[in-house]
Motif scaffolding. Structure first.
Motif, PDB file in Angstrom:
ATOM      1  N   SER A 208       5.319   4.908  -7.964  1.00  0.00           N
ATOM      2  CA  SER A 208       4.656   3.946  -8.848  1.00  0.00           C
ATOM      3  C   SER A 208       5.042   4.175 -10.307  1.00  0.00           C
ATOM      4  CB  SER A 208       3.136   4.044  -8.697  1.00  0.00           C
ATOM      5  OG  SER A 208       2.732   3.726  -7.377  1.00  0.00           O
ATOM      6  N   ASN A 218      10.241  -1.961  -7.984  1.00  0.00           N
ATOM      7  CA  ASN A 218       8.802  -1.853  -7.734  1.00  0.00           C
ATOM      8  C   ASN A 218       8.592  -1.489  -6.267  1.00  0.00           C
ATOM      9  OD1 ASN A 218       6.009  -2.074  -7.902  1.00  0.00           O
ATOM     10  ND2 ASN A 218       6.024  -4.294  -7.636  1.00  0.00           N
ATOM     11  N   THR A 220       6.425   0.559  -4.624  1.00  0.00           N
ATOM     12  CA  THR A 220       5.065   0.502  -4.073  1.00  0.00           C
ATOM     13  C   THR A 220       4.524  -0.926  -4.036  1.00  0.00           C
ATOM     14  OG1 THR A 220       4.281   1.124  -6.283  1.00  0.00           O
ATOM     15  CG2 THR A 220       4.404   2.864  -4.622  1.00  0.00           C
ATOM     16  N   GLY A 221       5.241  -1.868  -4.648  1.00  0.00           N
ATOM     17  CA  GLY A 221       4.895  -3.272  -4.547  1.00  0.00           C
ATOM     18  C   GLY A 221       5.704  -3.993  -3.489  1.00  0.00           C
ATOM     19  N   ASN A 285      -2.041  -4.633  -5.497  1.00  0.00           N
ATOM     20  CA  ASN A 285      -2.361  -4.095  -6.815  1.00  0.00           C
ATOM     21  C   ASN A 285      -1.119  -3.751  -7.622  1.00  0.00           C
ATOM     22  OD1 ASN A 285      -5.435  -3.537  -7.355  1.00  0.00           O
ATOM     23  ND2 ASN A 285      -5.125  -3.114  -5.187  1.00  0.00           N
ATOM     24  N   MET A 286      -0.114  -3.149  -6.985  1.00  0.00           N
ATOM     25  CA  MET A 286       1.088  -2.768  -7.715  1.00  0.00           C
ATOM     26  C   MET A 286       1.950  -3.979  -8.058  1.00  0.00           C
ATOM     27  SD  MET A 286       0.303   0.265  -8.042  1.00  0.00           S
ATOM     28  CE  MET A 286       1.663   0.575  -9.155  1.00  0.00           C
ATOM     29  N   HIS A 290       2.863  -5.893 -12.243  1.00  0.00           N
ATOM     30  CA  HIS A 290       4.185  -6.317 -12.722  1.00  0.00           C
ATOM     31  C   HIS A 290       4.204  -7.811 -13.024  1.00  0.00           C
ATOM     32  CE1 HIS A 290       6.703  -2.662 -11.912  1.00  0.00           C
ATOM     33  NE2 HIS A 290       5.606  -2.346 -11.242  1.00  0.00           N
ATOM     34  N   GLU A 329      -1.255  -0.027 -16.285  1.00  0.00           N
ATOM     35  CA  GLU A 329      -0.528   0.200 -15.037  1.00  0.00           C
ATOM     36  C   GLU A 329      -0.288   1.681 -14.768  1.00  0.00           C
ATOM     37  OE1 GLU A 329       0.961  -1.947 -12.361  1.00  0.00           O
ATOM     38  OE2 GLU A 329      -0.942  -2.644 -13.154  1.00  0.00           O
ATOM     39  N   ALA A 333      -1.549   3.386 -11.344  1.00  0.00           N
ATOM     40  CA  ALA A 333      -0.692   4.169 -10.451  1.00  0.00           C
ATOM     41  C   ALA A 333      -1.461   5.370  -9.896  1.00  0.00           C
ATOM     42  CB  ALA A 333       0.559   4.637 -11.191  1.00  0.00           C
ATOM     43  N   GLN A 336      -4.478   3.980  -7.544  1.00  0.00           N
ATOM     44  CA  GLN A 336      -4.060   3.493  -6.238  1.00  0.00           C
ATOM     45  C   GLN A 336      -3.596   4.626  -5.327  1.00  0.00           C
ATOM     46  OE1 GLN A 336      -4.589   0.488  -4.995  1.00  0.00           O
ATOM     47  NE2 GLN A 336      -5.611   0.092  -6.941  1.00  0.00           N
TER      48      GLN A 336
END
Length: 370
Positions: A208, A218, A220-221, A285-286, A290, A329, A333, A336
């Motif tokens: 993250s 990204n 973790t997204g 969430n991640m 962004h 963010e 990180a 989360q």
């Protein structure tokens, strides 16, 4: 104080990078027409944001005229008709050219005919290293380096000695996961599951944090990344179950027979809903963070289409909001990583707990975080 200044500088750099990086991308996707013709295409914020969030076959940093600051990644594709092909993603020229019978369309490698048309009949198996995969490997390497160095210090200096250097940052986190995540939820079996919980926490956190660096991925997204973590957690949860757990699933005690017929399928579904919640929570969430940052940057160009003065006038405001969300963010990180790890511990504890008091404690923790 120095750490806060460094974070602020990094966040400001990120905001400026996004501003000019998005502008250069917009200019690249909407080139000027022929001489004597001036037509300004409408800025599509949605396409630009998705371009930055999705996975790709290169690390893209910025454009400056015809110069593209990118790190191309290896393309590895296999087709039964054409065999194995290995080459650099730069051969695709950012999706504008075909190479060895393949082309990049909407970030997907497809087979093409000699005239450049897509060959729908050809099967293509893509084993390429995308930026998400490469960055995940980087995260694994960083995790190993950090933990092995900390472990080496403990081995040399002893576990009872005061921590020094980077140990001061890592030891409180390890203690926190052990005392506030593992022990309250795993009922005396925390030592057995602590290595997994620590690995999950630091793996999510490192990926993250790296994902906040301009030009990075990204990870973790990415729903595939969070899905694999959820599947691993599900396997550990199922391995940890006992007869008491399955007895509650297939024959819930203390309820009428007709209610049992309703509860049994619900309880069975809950086994898979829990890891699915872990997967979607981390992904959403991640990714949202962004998208919010990129949305603020896109407002510059949306206002710029109304008026050049409005575009330049809104730029400081947009960068200020982007920097603020960027700092948030960094906190997200950590949050989360904690929530994913804590809920995993809760679900594992529920799989082998053997008392009504434990049941109430587990469900209470689950309600807090869900």
């Amino acid at each position: 104080m120095a750490s806060k200044s460094l974070k602020l500088l990094l966040a400001l750099t990120f905001g400026v990078f996004l501003t000019f990086g998005t502008k250069s991308l917009y200019a690249q996707e909407n080139p000027a027409h022929t001489e004597g013709e001036h037509a300004e295409a409408e800025f599509n914020a949605g396409e630009t944001i998705i371009h930055h969030v999705l996975d790709s076959h290169e690390f893209h940093f910025f454009d400056m005229g015809d110069f593209h600051a990118t790190i191309p990644l290896p393309i590895i594709v296999y087709s039964p008709e054409r065999g194995l092909s290995v080459f650099s993603s730069s051969k695709f020229e950012h999706g504008h050219a075909a190479y060895e019978g393949y082309k990049l369309e909407e970030n997907k490698i497809v087979a093409v005919n000699a005239d450049g048309s897509v060959n729908e009949e050809a099967k293509v198996y893509d084993f390429s290293l995308t930026k998400n995969v490469v960055q995940m490997f980087i995260g694994v390497i960083l995790l190993l380096i950090i933990m092995l160095n900390v472990a080496k210090k403990y081995k040399v200096r002893g576990a009872d000695s005061a921590p020094t250097g980077f140990q001061n940052a890592i030891e409180p986190v390890i203690t926190f996961v052990r005392d506030d995540v593992a022990k309250p939820n795993l009922y005396g079996k925390h030592d057995k599951y602590l290595p997994y919980l620590l690995t999950v926490f630091f793996f999510i956190l490192i990926n993250s944090i790296i994902g906040l660096i301009p030009g990075s991925a990204n990870v973790t997204g990415n729903i595939a990344f969070t899905g694999i973590l959820a599947v691993v957690s599900l396997i550990i949860i199922l391995i940890s179950t006992n007869g008491h757990f399955w007895g509650h699933i297939f024959w819930p005690p203390g309820v009428p027979f007709l209610v049992k017929l309703i509860l049994i399928p619900v309880e069975l579904l809950s086994i898979f809903i829990k890891p699915a919640a872990l997967m979607i929570r981390l992904f959403a969430n991640m990714t949202a963070g962004h998208i919010v940052i990129l949305s603020f940057v896109s407002l510059i160009f949306i206002f710029g289409q109304m008026s050049t003065v409005a575009g330049w006038g809104f730029t400081p405001v947009s960068i200020a909001f982007s920097v603020f969300i960027y700092l948030i963010e960094i906190l997200v990180a950590f949050i989360q990583a904690f929530i994913f790890t804590n809920l995993t511990a809760v679900f594992i504890g529920q799989s082998f707990e053997a008392g009504h008091a434990h049941d109430e404690h587990g469900h209470h923790n689950e309600e807090i975080f869900l």
